[in-house]
Scaffold this motif. Sequence first.
Motif, short mmCIF file in Angstrom:
data_model
loop_
_atom_site.label_atom_id
_atom_site.label_comp_id
_atom_site.label_asym_id
_atom_site.label_seq_id
_atom_site.Cartn_x
_atom_site.Cartn_y
_atom_site.Cartn_z
N GLN A 1 -6.20 -33.84 -37.66
CA GLN A 1 -4.81 -33.72 -37.35
C GLN A 1 -3.90 -32.73 -37.95
N VAL A 2 -5.04 -31.67 -38.01
CA VAL A 2 -4.42 -30.46 -39.50
C VAL A 2 -3.84 -29.56 -39.04
N ASP A 3 -2.80 -29.47 -38.66
CA ASP A 3 -1.88 -27.98 -38.04
C ASP A 3 -1.88 -27.38 -39.12
N ARG A 4 -2.35 -25.58 -38.24
CA ARG A 4 -2.80 -24.83 -39.08
C ARG A 4 -1.80 -23.64 -38.64
N LYS A 5 -1.44 -22.86 -39.46
CA LYS A 5 -0.04 -21.58 -39.04
C LYS A 5 -0.83 -20.66 -38.86
N TRP A 6 -0.02 -19.70 -39.09
CA TRP A 6 -1.11 -18.00 -39.09
C TRP A 6 0.46 -17.50 -40.17
N TYR A 7 -0.28 -16.40 -41.63
CA TYR A 7 0.69 -16.44 -42.05
C TYR A 7 0.23 -14.77 -42.50
N VAL A 8 0.99 -14.07 -43.04
CA VAL A 8 0.70 -12.60 -43.30
C VAL A 8 1.12 -12.70 -44.74
N LEU A 9 0.87 -11.48 -45.55
CA LEU A 9 0.21 -11.43 -46.68
C LEU A 9 0.64 -9.68 -46.91
N ASP A 10 1.28 -9.15 -47.03
CA ASP A 10 1.74 -7.64 -47.02
C ASP A 10 1.66 -7.44 -48.90
N ALA A 11 -0.23 -6.66 -48.60
CA ALA A 11 -0.60 -6.25 -50.49
C ALA A 11 0.50 -4.59 -50.42
N ALA A 12 0.84 -4.18 -49.96
CA ALA A 12 1.33 -2.75 -50.91
C ALA A 12 2.28 -2.98 -51.14
N ALA B 1 -1.12 -10.43 -33.49
CA ALA B 1 0.49 -10.97 -33.22
C ALA B 1 0.21 -11.76 -32.12
N ALA B 2 -0.24 -12.31 -31.26
CA ALA B 2 -0.20 -12.89 -30.04
C ALA B 2 -0.66 -14.74 -30.79
N GLN B 3 -1.11 -14.36 -32.31
CA GLN B 3 -0.97 -16.03 -32.94
C GLN B 3 0.72 -16.23 -33.31
N GLN B 4 1.95 -14.74 -33.48
CA GLN B 4 2.59 -15.23 -33.94
C GLN B 4 3.20 -15.40 -35.62
N PRO B 5 2.19 -14.77 -35.71
CA PRO B 5 1.87 -14.72 -37.65
C PRO B 5 3.63 -14.98 -38.75
N ILE B 6 3.66 -16.19 -39.56
CA ILE B 6 4.80 -15.81 -40.63
C ILE B 6 4.89 -15.01 -41.55
#
Length: 142
Positions: free
Chosen positions: A10-21, A133-138
């Motif tokens: 039942q886990v809803d997995r999202k995608w996240y982008v972190l910028d380390a710059a 990009a196809a996963q539409q990360p946040i």
Amino acid sequence: MSTFMAKAGQVDRKWYVLDAAGKPLGRVATEAAKLLRGKHKVTFTPHVDCGDHVIIINCAKAVLTGSKLEKKYYHRHTGYIGHLKSVRYDTLMEKNPTKAMELAVKGMIPNNHIGRDALTRLRLYAGPEHKHAAQQPIVLDK
């Protein structure tokens, strides 16, 4: 009222982008570890892998504060007597900046099957581009 227990299916997995710059390596790694474990969710359950996918871009532009770049070492042992290999972090960041970030995140994840499964959802890129990009990360700006 009973305690909510998440189930693996039942886990809803999202995608996240972190910028380390320009950000400290450890600050980015702690945020990634929190997202990989799922501790940011209200439905966090310690014995269930309920984390999300994390993409870290610009790993080569992450910084180490103070004089850690010259004084900090990464040690590993080959298993043979006297074969301790040591690499300074400035050399590691030049040759393989994604490895330095991976080691930082790996140290903040538990050493069990939940942690190993969580690390498979970590994607690291030295530059600003990623192929998810196809996963539409946040995009997280912290």
